[in-house]
Design a protein around this motif. Structure first.
Motif, mmCIF file in Angstrom:
data_model
loop_
_atom_site.group_PDB
_atom_site.id
_atom_site.type_symbol
_atom_site.label_atom_id
_atom_site.label_comp_id
_atom_site.label_asym_id
_atom_site.label_seq_id
_atom_site.Cartn_x
_atom_site.Cartn_y
_atom_site.Cartn_z
ATOM 1 N N MET A 1 0.829 -1.201 0.000
ATOM 2 C CA MET A 1 0.000 0.000 0.000
ATOM 3 C C MET A 1 0.868 1.258 0.000
ATOM 4 N N VAL A 2 0.213 2.369 -0.295
ATOM 5 C CA VAL A 2 0.888 3.657 -0.325
ATOM 6 C C VAL A 2 0.305 4.535 0.770
ATOM 7 N N SER A 3 1.147 5.058 1.635
ATOM 8 C CA SER A 3 0.708 5.981 2.683
ATOM 9 C C SER A 3 0.941 7.410 2.218
ATOM 10 N N THR A 4 0.155 8.326 2.746
ATOM 11 C CA THR A 4 0.230 9.717 2.298
ATOM 12 C C THR A 4 0.242 10.681 3.482
ATOM 13 N N ALA A 5 0.848 11.806 3.241
ATOM 14 C CA ALA A 5 0.771 12.969 4.111
ATOM 15 C C ALA A 5 0.806 14.172 3.177
ATOM 16 N N TYR A 6 0.701 15.363 3.720
ATOM 17 C CA TYR A 6 0.628 16.551 2.870
ATOM 18 C C TYR A 6 1.564 17.637 3.385
ATOM 19 N N SER A 7 2.038 18.435 2.443
ATOM 20 C CA SER A 7 2.815 19.623 2.758
ATOM 21 C C SER A 7 2.458 20.682 1.720
ATOM 22 N N VAL A 8 3.263 21.710 1.606
ATOM 23 C CA VAL A 8 2.979 22.786 0.663
ATOM 24 C C VAL A 8 4.247 23.170 -0.081
ATOM 25 N N VAL A 13 3.488 34.181 -2.839
ATOM 26 C CA VAL A 13 2.912 34.103 -1.497
ATOM 27 C C VAL A 13 1.812 33.051 -1.437
ATOM 28 N N GLU A 14 1.575 32.354 -2.515
ATOM 29 C CA GLU A 14 0.574 31.303 -2.541
ATOM 30 C C GLU A 14 1.211 29.967 -2.156
ATOM 31 N N ALA A 15 0.474 29.175 -1.364
ATOM 32 C CA ALA A 15 0.947 27.852 -0.954
ATOM 33 C C ALA A 15 0.104 26.794 -1.673
ATOM 34 N N ARG A 16 0.746 25.953 -2.463
ATOM 35 C CA ARG A 16 0.057 24.879 -3.173
ATOM 36 C C ARG A 16 0.247 23.575 -2.422
ATOM 37 N N LEU A 17 -0.843 22.855 -2.250
ATOM 38 C CA LEU A 17 -0.794 21.605 -1.506
ATOM 39 C C LEU A 17 -0.005 20.549 -2.285
ATOM 40 N N VAL A 18 0.868 19.849 -1.579
ATOM 41 C CA VAL A 18 1.689 18.785 -2.168
ATOM 42 C C VAL A 18 1.388 17.488 -1.431
ATOM 43 N N GLU A 19 1.032 16.460 -2.166
ATOM 44 C CA GLU A 19 0.788 15.149 -1.567
ATOM 45 C C GLU A 19 2.101 14.384 -1.493
ATOM 46 N N VAL A 20 2.458 13.953 -0.289
ATOM 47 C CA VAL A 20 3.692 13.198 -0.063
ATOM 48 C C VAL A 20 3.313 11.719 0.026
ATOM 49 N N GLN A 21 3.703 10.954 -0.978
ATOM 50 C CA GLN A 21 3.366 9.534 -1.052
ATOM 51 C C GLN A 21 4.594 8.698 -0.698
ATOM 52 N N CYS A 22 4.374 7.633 0.048
ATOM 53 C CA CYS A 22 5.467 6.743 0.439
ATOM 54 C C CYS A 22 5.075 5.309 0.147
ATOM 55 N N ALA A 23 5.996 4.572 -0.484
ATOM 56 C CA ALA A 23 5.787 3.153 -0.774
ATOM 57 C C ALA A 23 7.060 2.390 -0.430
ATOM 58 N N ALA A 24 6.888 1.286 0.292
ATOM 59 C CA ALA A 24 8.001 0.386 0.620
ATOM 60 C C ALA A 24 7.769 -0.914 -0.139
ATOM 61 N N ARG A 63 12.911 -1.263 -0.671
ATOM 62 C CA ARG A 63 13.098 -0.084 -1.533
ATOM 63 C C ARG A 63 12.040 0.953 -1.141
ATOM 64 N N ILE A 64 12.451 2.047 -0.513
ATOM 65 C CA ILE A 64 11.532 3.080 -0.062
ATOM 66 C C ILE A 64 11.547 4.223 -1.083
ATOM 67 N N THR A 65 10.374 4.543 -1.597
ATOM 68 C CA THR A 65 10.240 5.606 -2.596
ATOM 69 C C THR A 65 9.281 6.661 -2.081
ATOM 70 N N ILE A 66 9.729 7.891 -2.091
ATOM 71 C CA ILE A 66 8.906 9.038 -1.720
ATOM 72 C C ILE A 66 8.597 9.824 -2.987
ATOM 73 N N ASN A 67 7.311 10.036 -3.262
ATOM 74 C CA ASN A 67 6.896 10.825 -4.425
ATOM 75 C C ASN A 67 6.187 12.085 -3.947
ATOM 76 N N LEU A 68 6.624 13.216 -4.471
ATOM 77 C CA LEU A 68 6.019 14.506 -4.140
ATOM 78 C C LEU A 68 5.142 14.933 -5.313
ATOM 79 N N SER A 69 3.837 14.849 -5.116
ATOM 80 C CA SER A 69 2.874 15.095 -6.192
ATOM 81 C C SER A 69 2.171 16.436 -5.976
#
Length: 504
Positions: A1-8, A13-24, A63-69
């Protein structure tokens, strides 16, 4: 499975939401970050690895992969450390996946798991509020972000506190906004002896946000006058405070957790580069014109700035925005500032004093002020000659008005303008009125129109100069409490265009 968290990720001065995806996944042990990360983001894996070891959490032999979407959006800054760690811990089942997916996080991580303050918490909180998610960040940033009020903000000092909070074992208390920053204390305008005409020009400039040019010999009090102009300006409105604080948050100027309630006063040195003044450079940071948004930009020794730097001010003065163009992004910063410039009449500064002037007078004055282009000089609404103060005037006791007395008149005039432009989105002060709006609010009477015609014929008044005279006259009428522009208002406004060398 892929777990997610969020950042910007920040675009201006605008902050765009970025989805941080992690897969092992199965494969050779590795830890990679993809999605256009910059060097600071790529180095997050080493900081996170050390922080997890400090918590006695070992990474799996996978193999840990972090994708910033979205993957085509550039990701810059060390604030991605915390969301990457949260997504990774959710993938390792250390924290619940549903909690990590509800979290917008930002924070740099030290090797022992402590969270380091990062910039941009205020726009990040707005982005989290729009998505109905909570924000977790370092404590100082949390007190800044808590001013948004429409989303839950939590301040965590360490990664361990974040884990305990998301597991529900030791919930963090919601962050409270820090008490308003008291801001800098400005000196009283009463301390300036003499210079009554210059003080009047400062009052008009503050009331209508008009650009002001001060010309005079060394020691005449130009810098002293300019440093006191913010003290006669009204406090920021809630909308202006939010706009100004967002710019300062992105620039890292809100490191004490407060927000801006007093109008900024920026005074860069004349050696400032174009990127420092306008914005841009590495990371496309806001420049001095944006940091002076809703406040004052004071440029002392104006002709000493490189001409290429000065001419970059022409477009921001008119549009109130700065557009920084890059190959992969176009960034916009607001910059509605009041420009106050001060200059000596020549390099030696004593052009009008034949006993002290240099041998090149008067050509030295023409050459010196010639460094300022005509189109830029034309953008100053008020041009004032500041004469030297005699020793007799200096011996007199201070008997002028206090700054707070002038500020009351300025606030009253600003209140009139706020009511006048209440239905217009992009106009707040007289200096911003143009076109049909300006014709409606600043129509001169018959006597005033004849004056404008005579001035135009004799001095070659430009279209920009004509409109700026009308705006200044409208502000003078507001200070006078007059609903209409009369001849004395126009005559005073015209006098400020004819001050320097009798040029319009």
């Amino acid at each position: 499975m892929v777990s997610t968290a969020y950042s910007v990720a920040f675009e201006g001065v605008e902050a765009r939401l970025v989805e941080v995806q992690c897969a092992a996944t199965a494969g050779l042990p590795s830890f990679s970050i993809v999605g256009l990360p910059d060097k600071a983001v790529s180095e997050a894996r080493d900081r996170i690895r050390a922080a997890l070891e400090a918590m006695a959490i070992a990474l799996p032999s996978q193999r840990i992969t972090i994708n910033l979407s979205p993957a085509d959006l550039p990701k810059e800054g060390s604030h991605f450390d915390l969301p990457i760690a949260i997504a990774l811990l959710a993938e390792l089942d250390v924290i619940p996946r549903d909690k990590s997916s509800e979290t917008v996080a930002m924070g740099e991580m030290s090797l022992d798991g402590k969270l380091v303050h990062v910039t941009g918490a205020l726009p990040a909180a707005l982005a989290a509020s729009e998505e109905d998610r909570m924000l977790i960040c370092p404590p100082v940033a949390a007190t800044e972000a808590a001013w948004v009020g429409s989303t839950a903000v939590f301040g965590a000092a360490t990664l361990y506190e974040v884990v305990q909070h998301l597991n529900g074992k030791s919930p963090l208390p919601p962050a409270a906004p820090k008490a308003n920053r008291s801001g800098p204390k400005f000196d009283d305008l009463r301390d300036v002896k003499g210079q009554e005409r210059a003080k009047r020009a400062l009052e008009i400039a503050a009331a209508g946000r008009h650009h002001l040019f001060l010309l005079g010999p060394p020691g005449s009090g130009k810098s002293m006058l300019a440093s006191r102009i913010t003290g006669i300006m009204p406090e920021l409105s809630p909308t202006e405070a939010l706009e100004t604080s967002m710019i300062h948050s992105v620039a890292g100027a809100l490191d004490d957790g407060g927000i801006c309630l007093t109008r900024p006063f920026r005074s860069p040195h004349h050696t400032a580069s174009r990127a420092a003044l306008i914005g841009g450079g590495q990371g496309a940071k806001p420049g001095e014109v944006s940091l002076a948004h809703n406040g004052v930009l004071f440029l002392d020794e104006f002709p000493e700035f490189p001409r290429t730097v000065l001419d970059t001010l022409r477009q921001p003065i008119e549009s109130g925005e700065v557009h920084v163009a890059r190959a992969n992004a176009h960034i916009r910063y607001p910059c509605r500032f009041m420009l106050v410039a001060a200059a000596n009449p020549c390099r030696c500064g004593h052009l009008a004093d034949s006993a002290r002037a240099c041998s090149r007078a008067p050509n030295c004055g023409t050459d010196y002020l010639g460094r300022i282009s005509g189109p830029l000089m034309d953008r100053f609404d008020l041009r004032i000659e500041v004469p030297p103060v005699s020793f007799n005037d200096l011996d007199l006791p201070a008997n002028g008005e206090h700054s707070h007395q002038i500020a009351q008149r300025v606030s009253t005039a600003r209140a009139v303008q706020t009511k006048r432009f209440a239905d217009l989105e992009n106009i707040r002060t007289n200096s911003e009125a143009e076109g049909a709006v300006l014709e409606q609010i600043a129509e001169p009477d018959a006597e005033g129109r004849n004056l404008i015609l005579r001035v135009a014929e004799k001095f070659g008044l430009t279209a920009r100069g004509y409109h700026r005279i009308l705006r200044v006259a409208r502000t003078i009428a507001d200070l006078d409490g007059s609903p209409d522009i009369r001849y004395p208002h126009l005559a005073e406004a015209v006098s400020y265009r004819l001050t320097l060398s009798k040029e319009v």
